[in-house]
Scaffold this motif. Structure first.
Motif, PDB file in Angstrom:
ATOM      1  N   TYR B  74       0.849  -1.198   0.000  1.00 41.68           N
ATOM      2  CA  TYR B  74       0.000   0.000   0.000  1.00 41.68           C
ATOM      3  C   TYR B  74       0.879   1.241   0.000  1.00 41.68           C
ATOM      4  O   TYR B  74       1.678   1.454   0.919  1.00 41.68           O
ATOM      5  CB  TYR B  74      -0.899  -0.047   1.230  1.00 41.68           C
ATOM      6  CG  TYR B  74      -1.824   1.129   1.393  1.00 41.68           C
ATOM      7  CD1 TYR B  74      -2.651   1.536   0.359  1.00 41.68           C
ATOM      8  CD2 TYR B  74      -1.881   1.829   2.597  1.00 41.68           C
ATOM      9  CE1 TYR B  74      -3.511   2.606   0.519  1.00 41.68           C
ATOM     10  CE2 TYR B  74      -2.744   2.893   2.770  1.00 41.68           C
ATOM     11  CZ  TYR B  74      -3.558   3.275   1.717  1.00 41.68           C
ATOM     12  OH  TYR B  74      -4.398   4.337   1.868  1.00 41.68           O
ATOM     13  N   PRO B  76       0.149   5.023  -0.276  1.00 42.34           N
ATOM     14  CA  PRO B  76      -0.864   6.080  -0.400  1.00 42.34           C
ATOM     15  C   PRO B  76      -0.379   7.321  -1.137  1.00 42.34           C
ATOM     16  O   PRO B  76      -1.181   8.050  -1.698  1.00 42.34           O
ATOM     17  CB  PRO B  76      -1.240   6.398   1.046  1.00 42.34           C
ATOM     18  CG  PRO B  76      -0.186   5.811   1.884  1.00 42.34           C
ATOM     19  CD  PRO B  76       0.436   4.692   1.124  1.00 42.34           C
ATOM     20  N   PHE B 131      -8.237   4.278   3.450  1.00 45.24           N
ATOM     21  CA  PHE B 131      -8.139   2.984   4.139  1.00 45.24           C
ATOM     22  C   PHE B 131      -9.397   2.153   3.935  1.00 45.24           C
ATOM     23  O   PHE B 131      -9.352   0.930   3.903  1.00 45.24           O
ATOM     24  CB  PHE B 131      -7.804   3.174   5.632  1.00 45.24           C
ATOM     25  CG  PHE B 131      -8.941   3.671   6.490  1.00 45.24           C
ATOM     26  CD1 PHE B 131      -9.139   5.023   6.686  1.00 45.24           C
ATOM     27  CD2 PHE B 131      -9.792   2.784   7.115  1.00 45.24           C
ATOM     28  CE1 PHE B 131     -10.179   5.490   7.482  1.00 45.24           C
ATOM     29  CE2 PHE B 131     -10.829   3.230   7.922  1.00 45.24           C
ATOM     30  CZ  PHE B 131     -11.025   4.598   8.091  1.00 45.24           C
ATOM     31  N   ALA B 148       2.696  -2.242   4.384  1.00 40.57           N
ATOM     32  CA  ALA B 148       2.758  -0.776   4.301  1.00 40.57           C
ATOM     33  C   ALA B 148       3.863  -0.294   5.221  1.00 40.57           C
ATOM     34  O   ALA B 148       4.269  -1.001   6.154  1.00 40.57           O
ATOM     35  CB  ALA B 148       1.426  -0.156   4.710  1.00 40.57           C
ATOM     36  N   GLU B 153       0.376   8.696  10.421  1.00 43.11           N
ATOM     37  CA  GLU B 153      -1.058   8.453  10.380  1.00 43.11           C
ATOM     38  C   GLU B 153      -1.418   7.165   9.631  1.00 43.11           C
ATOM     39  O   GLU B 153      -2.471   6.582   9.839  1.00 43.11           O
ATOM     40  CB  GLU B 153      -1.740   9.652   9.726  1.00 43.11           C
ATOM     41  CG  GLU B 153      -3.247   9.672   9.810  1.00 43.11           C
ATOM     42  CD  GLU B 153      -3.781   9.591  11.230  1.00 43.11           C
ATOM     43  OE1 GLU B 153      -4.982   9.439  11.383  1.00 43.11           O
ATOM     44  OE2 GLU B 153      -2.995   9.667  12.203  1.00 43.11           O
ATOM     45  N   ARG B 154      -0.520   6.710   8.765  1.00 40.30           N
ATOM     46  CA  ARG B 154      -0.790   5.492   7.990  1.00 40.30           C
ATOM     47  C   ARG B 154      -1.020   4.285   8.904  1.00 40.30           C
ATOM     48  O   ARG B 154      -1.781   3.381   8.589  1.00 40.30           O
ATOM     49  CB  ARG B 154       0.388   5.226   7.063  1.00 40.30           C
ATOM     50  CG  ARG B 154       0.099   4.218   5.990  1.00 40.30           C
ATOM     51  CD  ARG B 154       1.158   4.284   4.941  1.00 40.30           C
ATOM     52  NE  ARG B 154       1.368   5.648   4.518  1.00 40.30           N
ATOM     53  CZ  ARG B 154       2.532   6.102   4.052  1.00 40.30           C
ATOM     54  NH1 ARG B 154       3.569   5.312   3.952  1.00 40.30           N
ATOM     55  NH2 ARG B 154       2.657   7.360   3.680  1.00 40.30           N
ATOM     56  N   GLU B 155      -0.345   4.276  10.048  1.00 43.95           N
ATOM     57  CA  GLU B 155      -0.500   3.143  10.950  1.00 43.95           C
ATOM     58  C   GLU B 155      -1.925   3.045  11.468  1.00 43.95           C
ATOM     59  O   GLU B 155      -2.479   1.958  11.554  1.00 43.95           O
ATOM     60  CB  GLU B 155       0.467   3.286  12.120  1.00 43.95           C
ATOM     61  CG  GLU B 155       1.896   3.182  11.682  1.00 43.95           C
ATOM     62  CD  GLU B 155       2.816   3.286  12.869  1.00 43.95           C
ATOM     63  OE1 GLU B 155       3.156   4.418  13.225  1.00 43.95           O
ATOM     64  OE2 GLU B 155       3.176   2.261  13.420  1.00 43.95           O
ATOM     65  N   GLU B 157      -4.518   4.129   9.949  1.00 39.28           N
ATOM     66  CA  GLU B 157      -5.364   3.724   8.822  1.00 39.28           C
ATOM     67  C   GLU B 157      -5.275   2.216   8.591  1.00 39.28           C
ATOM     68  O   GLU B 157      -6.282   1.558   8.326  1.00 39.28           O
ATOM     69  CB  GLU B 157      -4.925   4.470   7.554  1.00 39.28           C
ATOM     70  CG  GLU B 157      -5.196   5.952   7.624  1.00 39.28           C
ATOM     71  CD  GLU B 157      -4.778   6.658   6.350  1.00 39.28           C
ATOM     72  OE1 GLU B 157      -4.212   6.005   5.460  1.00 39.28           O
ATOM     73  OE2 GLU B 157      -5.030   7.870   6.260  1.00 39.28           O
ATOM     74  N   THR B 210       2.589  -3.699   8.947  1.00 39.14           N
ATOM     75  CA  THR B 210       3.323  -2.449   8.723  1.00 39.14           C
ATOM     76  C   THR B 210       4.771  -2.672   9.146  1.00 39.14           C
ATOM     77  O   THR B 210       5.049  -3.329  10.145  1.00 39.14           O
ATOM     78  CB  THR B 210       2.729  -1.251   9.492  1.00 39.14           C
ATOM     79  OG1 THR B 210       2.673  -1.551  10.885  1.00 39.14           O
ATOM     80  CG2 THR B 210       1.343  -0.912   9.001  1.00 39.14           C
TER      81      THR B 210
END
Lengths: 251, 372
Positions: B74, B76, B131, B148, B153-155, B157, B210
């Motif tokens: 992923y 983004p 997400f 990912a 903030e991705r974590e 999501e 992740t």
């Protein structure tokens, strides 16, 4: 306003026993993570009646009392016997924890639910967002401060490279940054009251884990050079050091 | 409840299944494999048995890794800053899978992604938070795993996507590898001074992982590679529920996890003035500052600087300035390419893992380095 702070008591690092092939924290005392202590203070700052909630064995009660001393007025321990994991405090499955907490919180709703953005030992920042999704709540992560505006919350958040202001309708979930203001040190009287306060223990049914794990002390430890830079003075030592760092291309 | 059955007449007690079980749920008793109650029914042991003595009733109806062919990464922002596609490439080649770079918009350079290891660029098209688009797309396509970068903030999501998918989620791992038999992925992360091996069970939905920036590093680059671009219509998904009112750059010290050089503050520095000089040295070197817990407890450093094994780092250089080297701190920094201990304390423990040792008072060393 009712607030619930979800906490994960973790072993005091200095009391964890390390040996080749195993990490043993079973005898270590449990404590709140700094972010969780800050969450208790943040909830109190909203003027909320604060309860603390944890899925833990009896060994986690000391951390719940720590939260009571910081101003929480109630503490609920969801009993965790955990037959599968050898080291339940390592807690490899954040989704399982979130599911247990969400089942309780559906029956005991709160206007604001707070978690530490990261627990004291693992720092995965996963349970809060997972809990929010399970409960269908808006979430702000890495919260540094929060204030109430009518029927919403306005949270200042640390998202790594940026500071973000997020508006959330109530009820909402906040994960509190380790950089949030820490609570004031509890008074002796508050500590004494917390020691005597009753803790509610609730038997819960945990879903099966989707993943599990095992603690290993690394067998892949680096082999250090251990070269002492012999020098007659500090300037010469620094020149030697800089030369080594340039040779190794790290500077 | 055990979901695996042992055909005792075929079992030779060879122990292959004991080694293959990711849950330590099999032992050989009296020359025959015995499945413990802790068996999760993951099936990793079944193909390991050379005699075919392990049977999983109903396994045909169960979705397993072998039924899924794609590893998703992923991205983004539509690009791969660390080389995480190369990490997926290695896994894919070992298990004969394809790598898809999953991007939620049209801002990407497909050739760059192919060069980094992608076989396909999967463009998610729909309305709503990325997400949720990812989760819906994964439900449709059923990849083996979604990797990912663990980054801000991705974590959060990815954690929310894991809930939507009812998927196993291994967060901030340092490495990911196949379990024997390629029936499960194993993710490794440091915790409490050791290395904590998580075994991710393949369930009916993809596994989400992740990777910390150093775990997501790969130098894989093949400019001759090519691939395909596919657009996947996901439709509209529910809004996230929260609204971003304002976003501004946050000026703060570089986090140790992202820095090439990290300066460690220890109790031997003794004063706030000495720590301020370390911060100045970090500014000049473009380095991050971290601290040993004892330094924070002594009031020399804020608590958020503390490095312990739950937040292990792997910079090119860790320069410990008067850091005593507690087991937890050493566990956090031992993966650094180079460790330097600056100490006047003969009992210092950081020297045990140091490549270079400078035996002078750390404050004097900092001042000398500033003067260079």
């Amino acid at each position: 306003m009712r607030a619930v702070v979800c906490v994960r008591p973790v072993p005091v690092q200095a009391q964890v026993v390390f040996s080749m092939g195993a990490v043993d924290g079973t005898e270590a005392e449990r404590q709140l993570a700094p972010a969780e202590a800050a969450a208790v203070a943040m909830a109190r700052g909203l003027g909320a009646e604060v309860s603390v909630l944890s899925w833990t064995g009896p060994e986690g009660e000391a951390a719940l009392r720590q939260a009571l001393a910081l101003g929480a007025t109630g503490a609920v321990r969801l009993h965790r016997p955990d037959p599968l994991a050898e080291e339940p405090w390592l807690d490899p499955d954040p989704g399982r924890t979130a599911r247990v907490l969400s089942a309780y919180l559906r029956d005991h709703p709160a206007e604001v639910i707070l978690c530490g953005a990261a627990s004291g030992d693992q720092g995965r920042a996963a349970v809060g967002p997972m809990l929010a999704e399970l409960l269908g709540l808006p979430v702000a992560t890495g919260v540094l401060s929060v204030r109430r505006e009518a029927e919403s919350l306005l949270a200042e958040c640390d998202h790594g490279a940026s500071r973000v202001t997020v508006r959330l309708g109530i009820p909402a979930l906040l994960t509190v940054s380790v950089d949030a203001p820490p609570p004031a040190r509890p008074s002796v009287m508050a500590l004494a009251r917390a020691m005597r306060a009753p803790l509610e223990t609730v038997e819960v049914e945990a879903p099966p884990p989707l993943l599990t794990g095992h603690a290993l002390v690394s067998a892949e430890r680096r082999r250090p050079l251990r070269e002492t830079l012999e020098a007659s003075g500090v300037e010469e030592a620094c020149h030697l050091l800089m030369a080594r760092l340039r040779e190794r291309r790290v500077l | 409840m055990a979901e695996i059955e042992v055909v005792a007449s075929r079992c030779t007690g060879c122990g292959e299944c004991v080694a293959a079980c990711p849950f330590w749920a099999i032992e050989v008793v009296g020359g025959v494999a015995v499945i413990a109650e802790s068996c999760t029914g993951c099936g990793a042991c079944v193909p390991s048995c050379p005699e075919g003595a392990l049977v999983q009733p109903g396994a045909e109806a169960r979705s397993t890794l072998s039924g899924r062919r794609a590893l998703w990464v992923y991205l983004p922002e539509g690009r791969d800053p660390t080389g995480i596609l190369g990490v997926a490439r290695t896994l894919a080649d070992e298990g004969d899978y394809q790598v898809a770079a999953v991007v939620p918009g049209n801002s990407f350079d497909s050739q760059a992604l192919f060069s980094r290891g992608a076989d396909q660029v999967l463009v998610l098209e729909g309305e709503g938070p990325a997400f949720r688009l990812l989760a819906r797309a994964a439900t449709q396509e059923n990849p083996v795993a979604i990797l990912a970068l663990a980054d801000g903030e991705r974590e959060a999501e990815m954690a929310r996507a894991a809930v939507l998918l009812e998927a196993a989620y291994a967060a901030r791992t340092e490495a990911v590898e196949w379990a024997p038999g390629h029936q499960a992925l194993r993710a490794v992360r440091a915790v409490a001074g050791g290395r904590f091996r998580q075994t991710v069970v393949p369930a009916r939905q993809p596994v989400l992982v992740t990777l910390a920036p150093w775990g997501a590093r790969s130098t894989f680059q093949d400019r001759g590679r090519s691939g395909s671009v596919r657009h996947l219509e996901v439709g509209a998904v529910a809004p996230a529920g929260e609204e971003t009112v304002e976003k501004a750059p946050l000026e703060k010290i570089i986090p140790p996890g992202r820095a090439r050089v990290v300066l460690g503050v220890g109790v031997e520095l003794e004063s706030a003035e000495a720590v301020a000089e370390v911060v100045e040295l970090a500014r000049r070197w473009g380095a991050a500052v971290a601290a040993e817990k004892e330094a924070a407890e002594a009031g020399l450093a804020p608590a958020e600087w503390v490095l312990e094994s739950g937040a292990a780092i792997a910079p090119a250089l860790y320069l410990g300035l008067g850091v005593r080297g507690s087991p937890a701190h050493n566990g956090a920094v031992q993966k650094s390419q180079l460790v330097v201990a600056v100490t006047a304390d003969p009992d210092n423990n950081l020297v045990q893992i140091a490549d270079y040792v400078v035996r002078f008072p750390p404050r004097e060393v900092v001042r000398a380095l500033l003067a260079l």
